[in-house]
Write a protein that holds these residues in place. Sequence first.
Motif, mmCIF file in Angstrom:
data_model
loop_
_atom_site.group_PDB
_atom_site.id
_atom_site.type_symbol
_atom_site.label_atom_id
_atom_site.label_comp_id
_atom_site.label_asym_id
_atom_site.label_seq_id
_atom_site.Cartn_x
_atom_site.Cartn_y
_atom_site.Cartn_z
ATOM 1 N N SER A 244 24.294 108.795 56.106
ATOM 2 C CA SER A 244 22.838 108.906 56.052
ATOM 3 C C SER A 244 22.398 109.833 54.918
ATOM 4 C CB SER A 244 22.271 109.375 57.386
ATOM 5 O OG SER A 244 22.702 110.692 57.664
ATOM 6 N N VAL B 278 29.609 97.338 53.385
ATOM 7 C CA VAL B 278 29.275 98.704 53.816
ATOM 8 C C VAL B 278 30.297 99.191 54.838
ATOM 9 C CG1 VAL B 278 27.589 100.066 55.127
ATOM 10 C CG2 VAL B 278 26.809 98.500 53.331
ATOM 11 N N GLY C 105 26.145 104.312 52.368
ATOM 12 C CA GLY C 105 24.776 104.499 52.823
ATOM 13 C C GLY C 105 23.761 103.966 51.817
ATOM 14 N N VAL C 106 24.006 104.255 50.535
ATOM 15 C CA VAL C 106 23.090 103.782 49.492
ATOM 16 C C VAL C 106 23.071 102.253 49.467
ATOM 17 C CG1 VAL C 106 22.552 103.828 47.038
ATOM 18 C CG2 VAL C 106 23.532 105.851 48.127
ATOM 19 N N ALA D 196 22.646 107.861 51.861
ATOM 20 C CA ALA D 196 21.622 106.826 51.865
ATOM 21 C C ALA D 196 20.267 107.400 51.470
ATOM 22 C CB ALA D 196 21.544 106.186 53.250
ATOM 23 N N CYS E 61 18.516 106.485 47.990
ATOM 24 C CA CYS E 61 17.330 105.641 48.128
ATOM 25 C C CYS E 61 16.061 106.375 47.702
ATOM 26 C CB CYS E 61 17.206 105.126 49.559
ATOM 27 S SG CYS E 61 18.557 104.014 49.981
ATOM 28 N N GLY F 35 23.841 109.300 45.579
ATOM 29 C CA GLY F 35 24.103 109.300 47.024
ATOM 30 C C GLY F 35 25.494 109.813 47.323
ATOM 31 N N TYR G 84 23.725 100.254 51.891
ATOM 32 C CA TYR G 84 23.037 99.838 53.112
ATOM 33 C C TYR G 84 21.529 99.911 52.925
ATOM 34 C CZ TYR G 84 21.050 100.341 57.769
ATOM 35 O OH TYR G 84 20.262 100.207 58.879
ATOM 36 N N GLY G 85 21.066 101.058 52.426
ATOM 37 C CA GLY G 85 19.631 101.267 52.269
ATOM 38 C C GLY G 85 18.976 100.246 51.357
ATOM 39 N N LEU H 134 15.097 103.020 55.672
ATOM 40 C CA LEU H 134 16.099 103.874 56.313
ATOM 41 C C LEU H 134 15.478 104.569 57.505
ATOM 42 C CD1 LEU H 134 17.786 105.711 53.301
ATOM 43 C CD2 LEU H 134 18.764 103.881 54.695
#
Lengths: 317, 252, 295
Positions: free
Chosen positions: A69, A42, A222-223, A72, A76, A97, A225-226, A232
């Motif tokens: 974000s 990420v 972000g995606v 994400a 998500c 995303g 990560y989520g 989130l």
Amino acid sequence: MENKKSILFAIIAIVIFIALFTLVEMGLLSRQYMGLLVPICVNIILAVSLNLIVGFLGELSLGHAGFMSIGAYAGCLFTVYANLPPFIEIPLALIIGGLVAALFGFIIGIPALRLRGDYLAIVTLGFGEIVRSVLNSLKIVGGSGGLKGINSGMHKSDYYIVAYIVVIITILVISNFINSRHGRAVKAIRDNVIAAESVGINVVYYKILGFVIAAFFAGMAGVLYGHNIGILKPATFDFNKSIEILVMVIMGSMGNIPGSIIAAIILTVLPEALRFLQDYRMLIYAVALILIMLFSSNPTLIEFRKKIFGKKEKGGK
Amino acid sequence: MALLDVKELGISFGGLRAVDNFNLKIEEGQLYGLIGPNGAGKTTIFNLLTGVYKPTDGSFNFNGKEMAGSSPMAINKSGIARTFQNIRLFDNMSVIENVMVGLHNQSNVSLAESILRLPKFKKGEVEMREKAFNLLKIFDLDKDADSLASNLPYGKQRKLEIARALATNPKLLLLDEPAAGMNPNETAELMNTIALIRDKFKIAILLIEHDMSLVMGICERIVVVEYGRVICDDIPEVVRNNPKVISAYLGE
Amino acid sequence: MKEFITFIQQLINGLSLGSVYALMALGYTMVYGIAKMLNFAHGDIIMVGAYTVSIVCSIAGFSPMAAVLASIVVCTALGVTIEKIAYKPLRNASPLAVLITAIGVSYFLQSVALLIFGSKARKVQSVLNLESVKIGGVDLSGVALVIIFITILIMILLTLFIKCTKVGKAMLAVSEDRGAAQLMGINVNATISMTFAIGSALAAIAGVLFVSSYGYVDPYTGALPGIKTFVAAVIGGIGSIPGAMFGGIVLGIIESLSKAYISTDLADAIVFGVLIVVLLFKPAGMLGKKKITKV
């Protein structure tokens, strides 16, 4: 020369892949380090994409966490509501995303056309804050409590592979972009806007394009990560996150993609390895930022640096 | 019809009339000089003709199209290229890359082709590099192709700017004091090169020069400005003996 | 009627908050106008000023006045030192490098404060203990009135200083054209140092007033208000003293009304939203003048 570089990149990418794959499959990595694999991916994506804005387009963006974000949440939310097999769901979530974040990159690219450096920096900062406050007060995405239940059902070890592939795609796309006539146009704008216009470069198009591409990949990060964390929270994507990514870009040297990658890896692993330094982390970042800027921009200090490190340094590309 | 036809062009900054009622006709392939004392508005005229400033009045027609008020990009695409008095290179890019940026609009390799590294991209890149290299050769810069533009000595930086402008394939080249900061030998050599590229590329050139005697040698016509107005526009022999020009240069 | 009174009340709150913002914005506007840089750390100097007041008051038991003076001394010294160490070496560097350094300095101050004081908010005694006044059902807090008064006073003094003193005129000259000012025999470095000194002293006063109305300080106290006041300076038109006043007050009122009528969570978002809109339509700010770039 261009070809040699590509082959070298392919070899390194495959070797790292095989090495990681064996380590993971044979269970040689501790849980702690396994847990770092996705965050490393990420952060590499974030740093490389921010480098496109800061290092190549020459604009300071303090809102990269905002793009992250937005991507994400968009990706998500899709996962939360769609019920598809993971191998279809995750790539789709990534693309969604990325695209939604890219749309915001486009919107932020517009003020970039009219505003000079520091004003734009504040606008991007403001953008990040706006995104965070709006997410915080939006009930449909869970407000400050966070968006929960992000689970695609993908197996952890498969997810590492997905993350790795996204990293490779990011690096390839951004470095191929930079090393083309389009990338040269972007660098020309950075070096001298007036001269770039005078040779017929479409400044509007390339500035916005730079922001769009960077935002797209930040959104994908972000995606990733989520789906790794499963929840989130808006607070994750605050100003500090944007600065953290900026520190990676600066430490890796602006306009240097391998540098961003290495800095992202180090700055993700180091805080884990040196837990006892946790309290000093921000202080170290701050001092590093100041020193790097002084040693790269003050003529006397540049001389001093060259004396010490001798001829190892050569003019950047 | 003239290649460039400027009619009553003017601009004011606040109360200051920087350029007033400026008229000029340049034919294809003509080498024209634009001279005048310091602060006469020469560079401002360039900025008006390249879209950096929008004229407050008047118009100019280039190659059959009305261009006053257009963006610098559109003006360059229509065929006017320029250099700058205070050199503006892409400092952190290599010498050859500087010229390749100038070649930008002559390539049609798309974004997707570049990112996917399709054969068309590779072919386009090779061609571009070759073209750029040939341009560098004209200015004797080929040996410096891979060094950083900002590392070039001053005289070579001026030449690189001309090479970059030429790369955009112009019909009219505006050179803003190309010999500034050069010694007499270098200057003479540069003037030769300028005459040479005019013939080789069949372009018109409008040249700002501070030093009157310099332009006399190579320009076919010279326009003289003082306080933003044209005081003389003729062939060198006439300009040389014009009393207004003499007083503008030597004082009353 | 009751609603109207609440509205007036909010307006006055906004005016008082806006006055503090205006004071902070002055520091930004001066430094930006003269040194041509966004001093990202300005907000954090305010935080240092607030901590100084809190320490001197509660630990050493000094009088509030002594605390305010101490805070001014500390902040001025800090501002000048930062300029010497971090910004002066970068005077001819790219704006990007200077801005990143300033962000580094801001982070540095925050993390040092965090290491010394911890993240817990610290109570600060108000240096202004005043009764509130009631006029026609509207509660006018004494603190708010004093803040507005002090801000106007400082604004007038600063304008006089710049217009009438030699140093002030030197500042104007440096902001107009650094090179030309140098040729006229103005010591540019000293003038810029002076600007930082004045800006930081103003930050100290702003810090005192800020915590007087909030009653606590933590390492991040200055960060967000700092950014917001830069926004105020930009909205007003950077480099202009009346612009800073105008921007600060507009910002304070917008924030106060958004908190009251829209949402506390979204107040900052609205402030930044206004900034983006203003910058898009009037890039030089409401009271600023447009500059022509020389080619």
